[in-house]
Enzyme design. Structure first.
Site, short mmCIF file in Angstrom:
data_model
loop_
_atom_site.label_atom_id
_atom_site.label_comp_id
_atom_site.label_asym_id
_atom_site.label_seq_id
_atom_site.Cartn_x
_atom_site.Cartn_y
_atom_site.Cartn_z
CB SER A 1 -55.55 -47.97 -4.89
OG SER A 1 -55.66 -46.71 -4.29
CG MET B 1 -60.24 -37.34 -10.56
SD MET B 1 -60.30 -37.00 -8.79
CE MET B 1 -59.02 -35.78 -8.66
NE ARG B 2 -66.23 -34.81 -16.05
CZ ARG B 2 -65.74 -33.83 -16.81
NH1 ARG B 2 -64.43 -33.66 -16.91
NH2 ARG B 2 -66.54 -33.01 -17.45
CG LEU C 1 -71.25 -36.22 -9.63
CD1 LEU C 1 -71.44 -37.23 -8.51
CD2 LEU C 1 -71.64 -36.84 -10.97
CG ASN D 1 -65.47 -37.70 -2.67
OD1 ASN D 1 -64.94 -38.52 -3.43
ND2 ASN D 1 -64.96 -36.49 -2.49
CG HIS E 1 -61.13 -34.29 -0.26
ND1 HIS E 1 -61.09 -33.91 -1.59
CD2 HIS E 1 -60.42 -33.37 0.42
CE1 HIS E 1 -60.39 -32.80 -1.69
NE2 HIS E 1 -59.96 -32.44 -0.49
CB SER F 1 -62.30 -36.20 5.03
OG SER F 1 -61.34 -35.37 5.62
CG ASP G 1 -64.02 -31.82 -2.05
OD1 ASP G 1 -64.50 -32.91 -2.39
OD2 ASP G 1 -63.10 -31.26 -2.67
C1 GAR Z 1 -57.32 -40.74 -3.84
O1 GAR Z 1 -56.26 -40.16 -3.14
C2 GAR Z 1 -58.61 -39.97 -3.55
O2 GAR Z 1 -58.69 -39.50 -2.23
C3 GAR Z 1 -58.47 -38.83 -4.51
O3 GAR Z 1 -57.97 -39.40 -5.70
C4 GAR Z 1 -57.16 -40.53 -5.35
C5 GAR Z 1 -57.65 -41.73 -6.14
O4 GAR Z 1 -56.82 -42.82 -5.95
N1 GAR Z 1 -59.72 -38.19 -4.73
C6 GAR Z 1 -59.85 -36.88 -4.96
O5 GAR Z 1 -58.92 -36.13 -5.01
C7 GAR Z 1 -61.28 -36.42 -5.14
N2 GAR Z 1 -61.34 -35.00 -5.16
P1 GAR Z 1 -57.30 -44.29 -6.37
O6 GAR Z 1 -57.82 -44.17 -7.81
O7 GAR Z 1 -56.05 -45.09 -6.31
O8 GAR Z 1 -58.37 -44.71 -5.43
#
Ligand code: GAR
Length: 194
Positions: free
Chosen positions: A14, A92-93, A95, A109, A111, A138, A147
């Protein structure tokens, strides 16, 4: 020339959709050059195709834990696409230092917490468990510290008394979409319009 953006995803995408729409409507002065997923089943890949953005899936599993080989393939793709900035959007990897160093100050990124609180995973449940009244999201520069890079912007969200991790995630996601577009646009204007 507009900077070329690669958006890296692992799931629903999204934030990716929101960034692409912002670029297409010139609210961000950049081109969505490619969407890359490490998960071939990520729902975001179909959404990107529907938005006419080229997609590539680089399944990390086929590299059998060899992160260097995965990142080499990723890097080759980014170089081939002449990418200027990488946006991690639910990627979610983790780097490696070496990959991040090659893209120093070029990876952003999003977070789902008010960093430096709740680095890592399960941020919403952790905020609820700590009886926090406020959480948020953030956008930060990606460095070797998980992070931990410079925070470029944040948005906060109230946590209500009957909140669950799911309801909170939905509320925060709405703010993530607004924040990420604004910060990416600011970031590009700072770098490219001197
Ligand atoms: C989001 O909430 C993003 O902040 C989080 O994953 C979700 C992805 O949603 N990211 C993390 O947790 C990174 N550590 P989306 O695929 O709908 O954008």
């Amino acid at each position: 020339m507009k900077p070329r953006i690669a958006i890296l995803i692992s799931g629903g995408g999204s934030n990716m959709v929101s960034l692409v729409n912002s670029m297409k409507s010139n609210r961000i002065n950049a081109l969505p050059a490619i969407v890359i997923s490490n998960n071939p089943n990520a729902a975001g890949l179909k959404k990107a195709s529907e938005l006419d953005v080229p997609t590539i899936s680089i399944d990390h599993k086929i590299f059998n834990g060899n992160r260097e080989a995965f990142e080499e393939t990723l890097n080759n793709t980014l170089q081939r696409e002449t990418i200027d900035i990488i946006c991690l959007a639910g990627f979610m990897r983790i780097l490696s230092h070496s990959f991040i160093n090659q893209w120093d100050n070029k990876i952003l990124n999003i977070h789902p917490s008010l960093l430096p609180k709740y680095k890592g995973l399960n941020t919403h449940q952790r905020a609820i468990d700590a009886s926090d009244k406020i959480t948020g999201c953030s956008v930060h520069i990606v460095t070797s510290e998980l992070d931990g890079g410079l925070v470029l912007g944040q948005k906060s969200v109230n946590i209500s008394s009957d909140e669950t991790a799911q309801t909170l995630a939905e509320k925060v996601l709405v703010e993530e979409h607004v924040l990420y577009s604004k910060i990416l646009d600011d970031f590009i204007n700072n770098i490219y319009v001197q």
